[in-house]
Design a protein around this motif. Structure first.
Motif, short mmCIF file in Angstrom:
data_model
loop_
_atom_site.label_atom_id
_atom_site.label_comp_id
_atom_site.label_asym_id
_atom_site.label_seq_id
_atom_site.Cartn_x
_atom_site.Cartn_y
_atom_site.Cartn_z
N LYS A 19 0.85 -1.19 0.00
CA LYS A 19 0.00 0.00 0.00
C LYS A 19 0.89 1.24 0.00
CE LYS A 19 -3.71 2.36 2.39
NZ LYS A 19 -4.64 2.37 3.52
N GLY A 20 0.56 2.18 -0.88
CA GLY A 20 1.32 3.42 -1.00
C GLY A 20 2.31 3.43 -2.15
N GLN A 21 2.60 2.25 -2.70
CA GLN A 21 3.54 2.21 -3.82
C GLN A 21 2.93 2.82 -5.07
OE1 GLN A 21 4.68 -2.03 -4.13
NE2 GLN A 21 6.78 -1.36 -3.72
N SER A 22 3.78 3.41 -5.90
CA SER A 22 3.38 3.90 -7.21
C SER A 22 3.51 2.72 -8.17
CB SER A 22 4.30 5.04 -7.64
OG SER A 22 4.01 5.43 -8.95
N VAL A 23 2.43 2.44 -8.91
CA VAL A 23 2.37 1.25 -9.77
C VAL A 23 2.10 1.68 -11.20
CG1 VAL A 23 1.11 -0.90 -10.23
CG2 VAL A 23 1.48 -0.15 -7.87
N ARG A 24 2.81 1.08 -12.15
CA ARG A 24 2.52 1.27 -13.57
C ARG A 24 2.26 -0.11 -14.17
NH1 ARG A 24 7.12 3.51 -16.10
NH2 ARG A 24 6.36 5.57 -15.53
N ILE A 25 1.10 -0.24 -14.83
CA ILE A 25 0.75 -1.48 -15.53
C ILE A 25 0.77 -1.16 -17.02
CG2 ILE A 25 -1.02 -3.23 -15.91
CD1 ILE A 25 -2.07 -2.53 -13.06
N THR A 26 1.60 -1.88 -17.76
CA THR A 26 1.72 -1.68 -19.21
C THR A 26 1.33 -2.98 -19.89
OG1 THR A 26 3.50 -0.09 -18.88
CG2 THR A 26 3.27 -1.02 -21.09
N VAL A 27 0.39 -2.87 -20.83
CA VAL A 27 -0.11 -4.05 -21.54
C VAL A 27 0.02 -3.82 -23.04
CG1 VAL A 27 -2.11 -5.53 -21.96
CG2 VAL A 27 -1.73 -4.57 -19.68
N THR A 28 0.52 -4.84 -23.73
CA THR A 28 0.56 -4.83 -25.19
C THR A 28 -0.26 -6.02 -25.66
OG1 THR A 28 2.79 -3.91 -25.13
CG2 THR A 28 2.05 -4.83 -27.23
N SER A 29 -1.25 -5.75 -26.52
CA SER A 29 -2.14 -6.80 -27.02
C SER A 29 -2.04 -6.86 -28.54
CB SER A 29 -3.58 -6.49 -26.61
OG SER A 29 -4.47 -7.42 -27.18
N ASP A 30 -2.19 -8.06 -29.09
CA ASP A 30 -2.14 -8.20 -30.54
C ASP A 30 -3.47 -7.81 -31.20
OD1 ASP A 30 -3.48 -10.42 -29.56
OD2 ASP A 30 -2.55 -11.84 -30.93
N VAL A 31 -4.50 -7.56 -30.40
CA VAL A 31 -5.78 -7.07 -30.92
C VAL A 31 -6.18 -5.83 -30.12
CG1 VAL A 31 -6.59 -9.34 -31.67
CG2 VAL A 31 -7.16 -8.54 -29.39
N ALA A 32 -6.93 -4.93 -30.75
CA ALA A 32 -7.39 -3.73 -30.06
C ALA A 32 -8.32 -4.13 -28.92
CB ALA A 32 -8.12 -2.82 -31.04
N ASP A 33 -8.13 -3.48 -27.77
CA ASP A 33 -8.93 -3.82 -26.59
C ASP A 33 -8.88 -2.65 -25.63
OD1 ASP A 33 -10.40 -5.30 -24.66
OD2 ASP A 33 -9.38 -7.14 -25.24
N GLU A 34 -9.32 -2.88 -24.40
CA GLU A 34 -9.27 -1.88 -23.35
C GLU A 34 -8.85 -2.54 -22.05
OE1 GLU A 34 -12.47 0.86 -21.02
OE2 GLU A 34 -12.68 0.73 -23.20
N ARG A 71 -6.80 2.52 -23.33
CA ARG A 71 -7.05 1.93 -24.64
C ARG A 71 -5.82 1.11 -25.03
NH1 ARG A 71 -11.65 4.12 -26.08
NH2 ARG A 71 -12.09 6.30 -25.66
N LEU A 72 -6.07 -0.01 -25.69
CA LEU A 72 -4.99 -0.88 -26.15
C LEU A 72 -5.11 -1.05 -27.66
CD1 LEU A 72 -5.21 -3.70 -23.43
CD2 LEU A 72 -3.60 -1.77 -23.51
N PRO A 73 -4.55 -0.13 -28.44
CA PRO A 73 -4.53 -0.35 -29.89
C PRO A 73 -3.68 -1.59 -30.18
CG PRO A 73 -3.95 1.92 -29.34
CD PRO A 73 -3.95 1.14 -28.06
N ALA A 74 -4.03 -2.35 -31.19
CA ALA A 74 -3.30 -3.58 -31.50
C ALA A 74 -1.81 -3.28 -31.70
CB ALA A 74 -3.87 -4.22 -32.76
N GLY A 75 -0.98 -4.00 -30.95
CA GLY A 75 0.47 -3.90 -31.09
C GLY A 75 1.10 -2.70 -30.42
N THR A 76 0.31 -1.83 -29.78
CA THR A 76 0.85 -0.63 -29.13
C THR A 76 0.62 -0.72 -27.62
OG1 THR A 76 0.32 0.67 -31.08
CG2 THR A 76 0.73 1.89 -29.06
N PRO A 77 1.66 -0.53 -26.81
CA PRO A 77 1.47 -0.61 -25.36
C PRO A 77 0.53 0.48 -24.85
CG PRO A 77 3.81 -0.59 -25.94
CD PRO A 77 3.05 -0.27 -27.18
N GLY A 78 -0.29 0.10 -23.88
CA GLY A 78 -1.14 1.04 -23.16
C GLY A 78 -0.80 0.92 -21.69
N SER A 79 -0.81 2.04 -20.96
CA SER A 79 -0.41 2.02 -19.56
C SER A 79 -1.38 2.76 -18.67
CB SER A 79 0.97 2.67 -19.38
OG SER A 79 1.97 1.95 -20.02
#
Length: 158
Positions: free
Chosen positions: A96-111, A122-130
């Protein structure tokens, strides 16, 4: 009736402008949709996941902090290819209290969606979203994709 250019007319214009700005800044107002951020312009480097030292399942992902991002205490990176999640779905524990970054790269567009914190990207296909946030709520929170309905991992905040 106010005369154009009078103090009353100027006050009315300022009031209307302020209200429009507030409405535009709050977005669409749908309570069931997460706050959706645009994908990061430049992907950040991420540390490779390591196995957790805590007693848990053997395939639980526990990424290490990224050395190149001192402002973030914990970097969690996930890749989705042909509905396969890497690292495999499991639990990731943060303090608790930590700064967290979640980065996801998907081969299909998603959220991307972080339950409990109501964050998304937003997760455009092939582009990392954080998403980046301070883990200020304790508990167990699912991190998932909306369109493909994949549970990426469970975030445990202690």
């Amino acid at each position: 009736m106010s005369v154009p250019g009078s103090p009353t007319a100027r006050s009315a214009v300022l009031l209307v402008t302020g209200l429009l700005t507030a409405v535009l800044a709050t977005g669409c107002g749908q309570d069931d949709d997460p706050s959706v951020a645009a994908p990061s312009a430049a992907p950040t480097s991420a540390a490779a996941p390591t196995t957790s030292a805590e007693p848990s399942t053997a395939d639980s992902p526990t990424p290490t902090p990224a050395a190149s991002t001192p402002a973030v205490d914990r970097e969690i990176t996930v890749t989705i290819a042909k509905r396969r999640i890497t690292p495999p779905t499991g639990r990731v524990t943060v303090t608790k209290g930590q700064s967290v970054r979640i980065t996801v790269t998907s081969d299909v567009a998603d959220e991307l969606h972080v339950h409990g914190y109501d964050l998304g990207a937003r997760l455009p296909a092939g582009t990392p979203g954080s998403v980046e946030f301070r883990a200020d709520k304790t508990g167990l929170f699912e991190v998932e994709t909306h369109e493909t309905e994949l549970v990426l991992f469970q975030l445990v905040v202690r």
